[in-house]
Design a protein around this motif. Structure first.
Motif, mmCIF file in Angstrom:
data_model
loop_
_atom_site.group_PDB
_atom_site.id
_atom_site.type_symbol
_atom_site.label_atom_id
_atom_site.label_comp_id
_atom_site.label_asym_id
_atom_site.label_seq_id
_atom_site.Cartn_x
_atom_site.Cartn_y
_atom_site.Cartn_z
ATOM 1 N N LYS A 1 8.655 13.499 1.396
ATOM 2 C CA LYS A 1 8.065 13.277 2.720
ATOM 3 C C LYS A 1 8.532 11.977 3.353
ATOM 4 O O LYS A 1 8.696 11.895 4.565
ATOM 5 C CB LYS A 1 6.544 13.260 2.624
ATOM 6 N N ALA B 1 5.856 12.881 -2.708
ATOM 7 C CA ALA B 1 5.813 11.702 -1.839
ATOM 8 C C ALA B 1 7.218 11.329 -1.387
ATOM 9 O O ALA B 1 7.446 10.960 -0.228
ATOM 10 C CB ALA B 1 5.149 10.537 -2.567
ATOM 11 N N SER C 1 0.781 -1.244 0.000
ATOM 12 C CA SER C 1 0.000 0.000 0.000
ATOM 13 C C SER C 1 0.810 1.291 0.000
ATOM 14 O O SER C 1 0.248 2.355 -0.245
ATOM 15 C CB SER C 1 -0.917 0.027 1.231
ATOM 16 N N CYS C 2 2.096 1.234 0.275
ATOM 17 C CA CYS C 2 2.847 2.470 0.474
ATOM 18 C C CYS C 2 4.106 2.578 -0.395
ATOM 19 O O CYS C 2 4.440 3.659 -0.885
ATOM 20 C CB CYS C 2 3.297 2.603 1.923
ATOM 21 N N MET D 1 -3.563 8.131 4.072
ATOM 22 C CA MET D 1 -2.727 7.339 3.170
ATOM 23 C C MET D 1 -3.237 5.907 3.117
ATOM 24 O O MET D 1 -3.640 5.384 4.160
ATOM 25 C CB MET D 1 -1.262 7.346 3.645
ATOM 26 N N PHE E 1 -5.782 7.731 -5.482
ATOM 27 C CA PHE E 1 -5.032 6.529 -5.848
ATOM 28 C C PHE E 1 -5.885 5.282 -5.606
ATOM 29 O O PHE E 1 -5.915 4.360 -6.424
ATOM 30 C CB PHE E 1 -3.743 6.506 -5.013
ATOM 31 N N CYS F 1 4.881 4.567 -3.947
ATOM 32 C CA CYS F 1 5.078 6.021 -4.038
ATOM 33 C C CYS F 1 6.227 6.516 -3.168
ATOM 34 O O CYS F 1 6.784 7.573 -3.414
ATOM 35 C CB CYS F 1 3.818 6.759 -3.612
ATOM 36 N N HIS F 2 6.536 5.759 -2.120
ATOM 37 C CA HIS F 2 7.542 6.227 -1.160
ATOM 38 C C HIS F 2 8.841 5.445 -1.276
ATOM 39 O O HIS F 2 9.291 4.817 -0.313
ATOM 40 C CB HIS F 2 6.988 6.146 0.265
#
Ligand code: HEC
Length: 135
Positions: free
Chosen positions: A70, A67, A53-54, A100, A105, A57-58
């Motif tokens: 951060k 993204a 899930s993260c 988030m 998205f 983008c990170h």
């Protein structure tokens, strides 16, 4: 020059040869040693949720500069303890606020949404890991 004189050239040739074929001194050891700069262990189940899930983008190769600025999950364990704690707090907060992954998205990729259990697990981890680092 006496034959003995050449002995001193042997290490020089070994180093030249090693650099030509791409071996760096210590490279062999590094593979087997834990990274001494890792200040954070991410449990496998948490990593799986982050990956789903993260991470897209990170991470350092992601498209969104916003993204990346951060949060970089792939670099997180190598930051200073204080910075990791701050990032873990941020992670806890975005989850608490349901910010988030971003809603837009999720409209496109609904399967990337966190289940309630996954969100709870991430929050629990972020909180515990931050407390552990501040001990
Ligand atoms: C579709 C891309 C995308 C995904 C997936 C995503 N994020 Fe983000 N995230 C962003 C963007 C873009 C920002 C910057 C938002 C801004 O600056 O307004 C951001 C910001 C953040 C921030 C910083 C918040 C702040 O204001 O300090 C944290 C923490 C964060 N994300 C955590 C996560 C976590 C945890 C997940 C997975 C549950 C996740 N993100 C999934 C795109 C994404």
């Amino acid at each position: 020059m006496k034959a003995k004189g050449y002995i001193f050239l042997i290490p020089v040739f070994i180093l030249m040869f090693a650099s030509v074929i791409g071996i760096k001194p210590g490279a062999l050891n590094e593979e087997f040693m834990p990274n001494p700069e890792e200040n954070l262990q991410i449990p496998e189940d948490v990593q799986t949720i982050l990956d789903k899930s993260c991470f897209g983008c990170h991470n350092v190769d992601a498209k969104s500069d916003k993204a990346k600025k951060k949060l970089l999950l792939d670099e997180l364990p190598t930051l200073s303890k204080a910075k990791i704690v701050a990032k873990l707090d941020d992670i806890h907060e975005v989850l608490e606020e349901n910010e988030m992954p971003p809603e837009k998205f999720l409209e496109k990729y609904p399967d990337k949404a966190l289940t309630d259990e996954e969100a709870a697990r991430l929050k629990e981890w972020a909180e515990n890991a931050a407390n552990e680092l501040m001990k």
